[in-house]
Design a protein around this motif. Structure first.
Motif, PDB file in Angstrom:
ATOM      1  N   LYS A 424       0.812  -1.221   0.000  1.00  0.00           N
ATOM      2  CA  LYS A 424       0.000   0.000   0.000  1.00  0.00           C
ATOM      3  C   LYS A 424       0.842   1.265   0.000  1.00  0.00           C
ATOM      4  CE  LYS A 424      -0.546   0.555   5.039  1.00  0.00           C
ATOM      5  NZ  LYS A 424      -1.546   0.765   6.116  1.00  0.00           N
ATOM      6  N   TRP A 425       2.170   1.113   0.117  1.00  0.00           N
ATOM      7  CA  TRP A 425       3.044   2.273   0.253  1.00  0.00           C
ATOM      8  C   TRP A 425       3.652   2.688  -1.083  1.00  0.00           C
ATOM      9  CZ3 TRP A 425       2.573   4.669   4.679  1.00  0.00           C
ATOM     10  CH2 TRP A 425       2.223   3.942   5.836  1.00  0.00           C
ATOM     11  N   LYS A 426       3.763   4.004  -1.258  1.00  0.00           N
ATOM     12  CA  LYS A 426       4.423   4.532  -2.455  1.00  0.00           C
ATOM     13  C   LYS A 426       5.386   5.633  -2.029  1.00  0.00           C
ATOM     14  CE  LYS A 426       3.473   6.727  -6.915  1.00  0.00           C
ATOM     15  NZ  LYS A 426       2.409   7.444  -7.660  1.00  0.00           N
ATOM     16  N   LEU A 427       6.625   5.508  -2.494  1.00  0.00           N
ATOM     17  CA  LEU A 427       7.676   6.464  -2.157  1.00  0.00           C
ATOM     18  C   LEU A 427       8.162   7.175  -3.416  1.00  0.00           C
ATOM     19  CD1 LEU A 427       9.679   7.271   0.312  1.00  0.00           C
ATOM     20  CD2 LEU A 427      11.321   5.887  -0.974  1.00  0.00           C
ATOM     21  N   HIS A 428       8.242   8.497  -3.355  1.00  0.00           N
ATOM     22  CA  HIS A 428       8.851   9.315  -4.409  1.00  0.00           C
ATOM     23  C   HIS A 428      10.193   9.825  -3.903  1.00  0.00           C
ATOM     24  CE1 HIS A 428       4.945  10.094  -6.662  1.00  0.00           C
ATOM     25  NE2 HIS A 428       4.476   9.737  -5.477  1.00  0.00           N
ATOM     26  N   GLU A 429      11.200   9.807  -4.766  1.00  0.00           N
ATOM     27  CA  GLU A 429      12.479  10.446  -4.459  1.00  0.00           C
ATOM     28  C   GLU A 429      12.774  11.457  -5.555  1.00  0.00           C
ATOM     29  OE1 GLU A 429      17.259   9.501  -3.890  1.00  0.00           O
ATOM     30  OE2 GLU A 429      15.910   7.925  -4.582  1.00  0.00           O
ATOM     31  N   TYR A 430      13.166  12.671  -5.163  1.00  0.00           N
ATOM     32  CA  TYR A 430      13.500  13.720  -6.124  1.00  0.00           C
ATOM     33  C   TYR A 430      14.993  14.008  -6.051  1.00  0.00           C
ATOM     34  CZ  TYR A 430       8.482  14.315  -6.542  1.00  0.00           C
ATOM     35  OH  TYR A 430       7.146  14.089  -6.769  1.00  0.00           O
ATOM     36  N   PHE A 431      15.644  13.983  -7.221  1.00  0.00           N
ATOM     37  CA  PHE A 431      17.096  14.044  -7.259  1.00  0.00           C
ATOM     38  C   PHE A 431      17.662  15.446  -7.027  1.00  0.00           C
ATOM     39  CE2 PHE A 431      16.611  10.322 -10.411  1.00  0.00           C
ATOM     40  CZ  PHE A 431      16.555   9.413  -9.375  1.00  0.00           C
ATOM     41  N   GLU A 432      16.910  16.495  -7.294  1.00  0.00           N
ATOM     42  CA  GLU A 432      17.444  17.844  -7.129  1.00  0.00           C
ATOM     43  C   GLU A 432      17.805  18.146  -5.677  1.00  0.00           C
ATOM     44  OE1 GLU A 432      15.690  20.631 -10.679  1.00  0.00           O
ATOM     45  OE2 GLU A 432      14.516  20.492  -8.836  1.00  0.00           O
ATOM     46  N   ASP A 433      16.965  17.677  -4.746  1.00  0.00           N
ATOM     47  CA  ASP A 433      17.226  17.987  -3.331  1.00  0.00           C
ATOM     48  C   ASP A 433      17.207  16.748  -2.428  1.00  0.00           C
ATOM     49  OD1 ASP A 433      14.536  17.376  -3.378  1.00  0.00           O
ATOM     50  OD2 ASP A 433      13.847  19.391  -2.850  1.00  0.00           O
ATOM     51  N   GLY A 434      17.065  15.558  -3.021  1.00  0.00           N
ATOM     52  CA  GLY A 434      17.046  14.335  -2.220  1.00  0.00           C
ATOM     53  C   GLY A 434      15.780  14.128  -1.420  1.00  0.00           C
ATOM     54  N   ARG A 435      14.764  14.912  -1.701  1.00  0.00           N
ATOM     55  CA  ARG A 435      13.519  14.846  -0.928  1.00  0.00           C
ATOM     56  C   ARG A 435      12.804  13.514  -1.123  1.00  0.00           C
ATOM     57  NH1 ARG A 435      11.369  18.334  -3.491  1.00  0.00           N
ATOM     58  NH2 ARG A 435       9.502  17.508  -4.486  1.00  0.00           N
ATOM     59  N   LEU A 436      12.275  12.982  -0.011  1.00  0.00           N
ATOM     60  CA  LEU A 436      11.474  11.765  -0.050  1.00  0.00           C
ATOM     61  C   LEU A 436      10.034  12.095   0.320  1.00  0.00           C
ATOM     62  CD1 LEU A 436      13.804   9.201   1.781  1.00  0.00           C
ATOM     63  CD2 LEU A 436      13.596   9.584  -0.681  1.00  0.00           C
ATOM     64  N   GLU A 437       9.096  11.496  -0.399  1.00  0.00           N
ATOM     65  CA  GLU A 437       7.680  11.640  -0.075  1.00  0.00           C
ATOM     66  C   GLU A 437       7.071  10.244   0.001  1.00  0.00           C
ATOM     67  OE1 GLU A 437       5.697  14.212  -2.800  1.00  0.00           O
ATOM     68  OE2 GLU A 437       7.099  15.879  -2.482  1.00  0.00           O
ATOM     69  N   LEU A 438       6.396   9.959   1.094  1.00  0.00           N
ATOM     70  CA  LEU A 438       5.801   8.647   1.331  1.00  0.00           C
ATOM     71  C   LEU A 438       4.287   8.796   1.469  1.00  0.00           C
ATOM     72  CD1 LEU A 438       6.245   5.571   1.996  1.00  0.00           C
ATOM     73  CD2 LEU A 438       6.314   6.283   4.411  1.00  0.00           C
ATOM     74  N   TYR A 439       3.553   7.961   0.750  1.00  0.00           N
ATOM     75  CA  TYR A 439       2.096   8.011   0.797  1.00  0.00           C
ATOM     76  C   TYR A 439       1.515   6.624   1.040  1.00  0.00           C
ATOM     77  CZ  TYR A 439       2.899  12.572  -1.307  1.00  0.00           C
ATOM     78  OH  TYR A 439       3.342  13.843  -1.547  1.00  0.00           O
ATOM     79  N   ASP A 440       0.465   6.586   1.829  1.00  0.00           N
ATOM     80  CA  ASP A 440      -0.285   5.367   2.085  1.00  0.00           C
ATOM     81  C   ASP A 440      -1.463   5.356   1.115  1.00  0.00           C
ATOM     82  OD1 ASP A 440      -1.948   3.346   2.967  1.00  0.00           O
ATOM     83  OD2 ASP A 440      -1.935   3.939   5.076  1.00  0.00           O
ATOM     84  N   LEU A 441      -1.342   4.613   0.028  1.00  0.00           N
ATOM     85  CA  LEU A 441      -2.369   4.644  -1.011  1.00  0.00           C
ATOM     86  C   LEU A 441      -3.674   4.002  -0.566  1.00  0.00           C
ATOM     87  CD1 LEU A 441      -0.274   3.796  -4.205  1.00  0.00           C
ATOM     88  CD2 LEU A 441      -0.966   6.043  -3.346  1.00  0.00           C
ATOM     89  N   GLU A 442      -3.605   3.201   0.469  1.00  0.00           N
ATOM     90  CA  GLU A 442      -4.830   2.562   0.960  1.00  0.00           C
ATOM     91  C   GLU A 442      -5.752   3.586   1.614  1.00  0.00           C
ATOM     92  OE1 GLU A 442      -5.210  -0.612   4.347  1.00  0.00           O
ATOM     93  OE2 GLU A 442      -4.607  -1.636   2.495  1.00  0.00           O
ATOM     94  N   SER A 443      -5.179   4.525   2.350  1.00  0.00           N
ATOM     95  CA  SER A 443      -5.986   5.538   3.030  1.00  0.00           C
ATOM     96  C   SER A 443      -5.893   6.911   2.358  1.00  0.00           C
ATOM     97  CB  SER A 443      -5.533   5.677   4.493  1.00  0.00           C
ATOM     98  OG  SER A 443      -4.173   6.100   4.554  1.00  0.00           O
ATOM     99  N   ASP A 444      -4.961   7.067   1.430  1.00  0.00           N
ATOM    100  CA  ASP A 444      -4.717   8.378   0.823  1.00  0.00           C
ATOM    101  C   ASP A 444      -4.384   8.191  -0.656  1.00  0.00           C
ATOM    102  OD1 ASP A 444      -4.162  11.079   0.405  1.00  0.00           O
ATOM    103  OD2 ASP A 444      -2.114  10.927   1.201  1.00  0.00           O
ATOM    104  N   ILE A 445      -5.379   7.745  -1.428  1.00  0.00           N
ATOM    105  CA  ILE A 445      -5.143   7.472  -2.845  1.00  0.00           C
ATOM    106  C   ILE A 445      -4.788   8.741  -3.602  1.00  0.00           C
ATOM    107  CG2 ILE A 445      -7.549   7.753  -3.579  1.00  0.00           C
ATOM    108  CD1 ILE A 445      -7.155   5.375  -5.448  1.00  0.00           C
ATOM    109  N   GLY A 446      -5.172   9.892  -3.067  1.00  0.00           N
ATOM    110  CA  GLY A 446      -4.875  11.165  -3.707  1.00  0.00           C
ATOM    111  C   GLY A 446      -3.498  11.723  -3.397  1.00  0.00           C
TER     112      GLY A 446
END
Length: 489
Positions: A424-446
């Motif tokens: 259910k987890w989705k992680l984004h990594e952005y290379f410009e600043d190393g930022r990580l974003e984690l989302y629980d798609l089961e409860s937060d599909i948006g």
């Protein structure tokens, strides 16, 4: 004559052997059932719509678009609720699908050049992009040709000069273009595509491509065939049939879905799916033909919103990569079923290999898995795995309007980065600043609440898995700074 003890020992060995064999059979129940029930070399029809969003079908929940024929396909087959394209725009998604490989293995990451967007806003120098798959790549067409299928591509190719160079026997209207441009004539005749010319007025491209598909089916009904039907629709330019657009002007709009021209093009696409299904029925081919319907990436956000998904085409939020997917095979796939298993279009190659008995060369790494277990039983599940996306380039916004694509800024639909979905987890990594974003798609599909800071153990685990995958796949990561970058601007 055997002694009593020897006879009993041999009886015992026989019983044990039968038990072991039975256990082995039970562990292979899907394959055994498949070998007994299948038709040898079933026909395969793969319909790949262009830019059709996850919410652009009535069976997907739209209250605006009318898609009775695709809805019928869903009622007669299996609808996947967590289906993904391997990329968020046209060419890389198609390259992944045709080769069964993620982007780092073939090098097609975007459409055209990799440094799209304002130079002063790009912090990094993006990696170089390829616009075509090589002729050495083994494709789905090569796979099915190897076991005697007749193969044809009808419509948008976009990943090379000609699909004939990548294994297909026939090509209609496929070349290295991304949409029906002015040079070819657009959607309305007179138009001139490869092996698809109409000099008179009044012919609509989506209708003509379906005419060609029906002709191919008629000509090859006595032998196994692979029909790849990548409609140009519903990609811009928005050029619907006049009769359909007129009707849609009187239909009540819905929030985020209100464009009559786009709706009319969706209707034409759906109508032609129905024409093709009807031709299979009339020829008695439906029960030995697998039909797959999907899209190459998410919908065009400025034209058709994909709520509850965030953003659209070009973004690696769900609206850019989650797509409709339906599979029908009467007598094999239980009608009216849904499957929640996360799947991705690199899975088509190994699925077709198992269905047809064809072999994929050992030299070509395949990133997908066969979907046969869930096609036979929607609750069967697949071996636990993660899905990956890699975008080491820039893709500009199509508008300066702030937040138009529900992304992070108005300059780009996405900046260089990678993403992983695991359960259910989705992680984004952005290379410009190393930022990580984690989302629980089961409860937060948006993907509205980044929980990386409150669930660091999950974010770190997925990030480590993502880094390992990049190493294994040879994924290039941009690190050189762009000397033209000017954050003040």
């Amino acid at each position: 004559m055997f002694s009593g003890n020897v006879f009993r020992q041999r009886q015992f060995c026989l019983v044990v052997g039968l038990v072991v064999f039975a256990i082995a059979l039970s562990n292979r129940h899907v394959s055994i059932a498949w070998s007994q029930e299948t038709i040898v070399n079933p026909n395969i029809v793969l319909i790949n719509a262009d830019d059709l969003g996850w919410m652009d079908l009535k069976c997907q929940g739209s209250k605006y678009y009318q898609t009775p024929n695709v809805d019928r396909l869903a009622s007669e087959g299996m609808r996947f609720t967590n289906a993904y394209a391997s990329a968020s725009n046209c060419a890389p998604s198609r390259a992944c699908m045709m080769t069964g490989q993620y982007g780092p293995r073939h090098g097609v990451f975007t459409v055209q050049n990799s440094d799209r967007g304002p130079a002063k806003a790009r912090k990094l120098i993006p990696v170089r992009n390829k616009t075509s798959i090589s002729e050495d790549h083994f494709t789905i067409a090569d796979l099915l040709n190897s076991v005697g299928y007749q193969t044809i591509s009808i419509g948008k190719w976009h990943i090379g000069k000609d699909p004939l160079l990548n294994g297909f026997d026939q090509n209609v209207a496929g070349e290295h273009i991304g949409h029906p441009g002015a040079k070819q004539g657009g959607y309305h005749s007179p138009f001139s595509y490869v092996n698809c010319v109409s000099e008179s007025k009044g012919e609509y491209l989506t209708d003509r491509l379906t005419d060609e598909a029906i002709k191919f089916v008629n000509d090859n009904q006595s032998k196994p065939f692979f029909l790849y039907l990548p409609f140009y629709a519903v990609h811009t330019p928005l050029q619907p049939r006049a009769d359909k657009k007129k009707r849609w002007k009187s239909i009540e709009a819905q929030p985020g879905q209100s464009n009559a021209s786009y709706a009319a093009m969706v209707e034409s696409m759906d109508e032609n799916v129905g024409r093709l299904l009807e031709s299979l029925d009339k020829l008695g081919l439906s029960e030995r033909t697998i039909v797959i319907f999907t899209s190459d990436n998410g919908g065009h956000w400025a034209i058709s919103r994909q709520a509850p998904l965030r953003a659209g085409k070009g973004s690696y939020f769900e609206g850019g990569i989650r797509v409709p997917m339906i599979v029908r095979w009467p007598g094999r796939i239980k009608p009216g079923t849904t499957c929640d298993e996360p799947v991705i279009n690199v899975d088509f190659m190994p699925t077709f290999a198992e269905i047809s008995g064809a072999k994929i060369p050992a030299k070509q790494t395949i990133d997908g898995v066969s979907l046969l277990p869930v096609l036979m039983d929607s609750k069967a599940g697949l071996k636990e795995r993660s899905l990956f996306w890699h975008f080491p380039v820039y893709l500009q916004s199509v508008s300066r309007a702030s937040g138009e694509f529900e992304t992070h800024d108005s300059r780009f639909r996405t900046r260089p980065g990678s993403a992983i979905r695991s359960g259910k987890w989705k992680l984004h990594e952005y290379f410009e600043d190393g930022r990580l974003e984690l989302y629980d798609l089961e409860s937060d599909i948006g993907e509205t609440e980044n929980v990386a800071s409150v669930r660091p153990e999950i974010a770190n685990r997925l990030h480590a898995e993502l880094e390992k995958w990049r190493d294994d796949a040879g994924a290039p990561v941009p690190t050189d700074l762009n000397p033209k970058y000017s954050p003040a601007k």
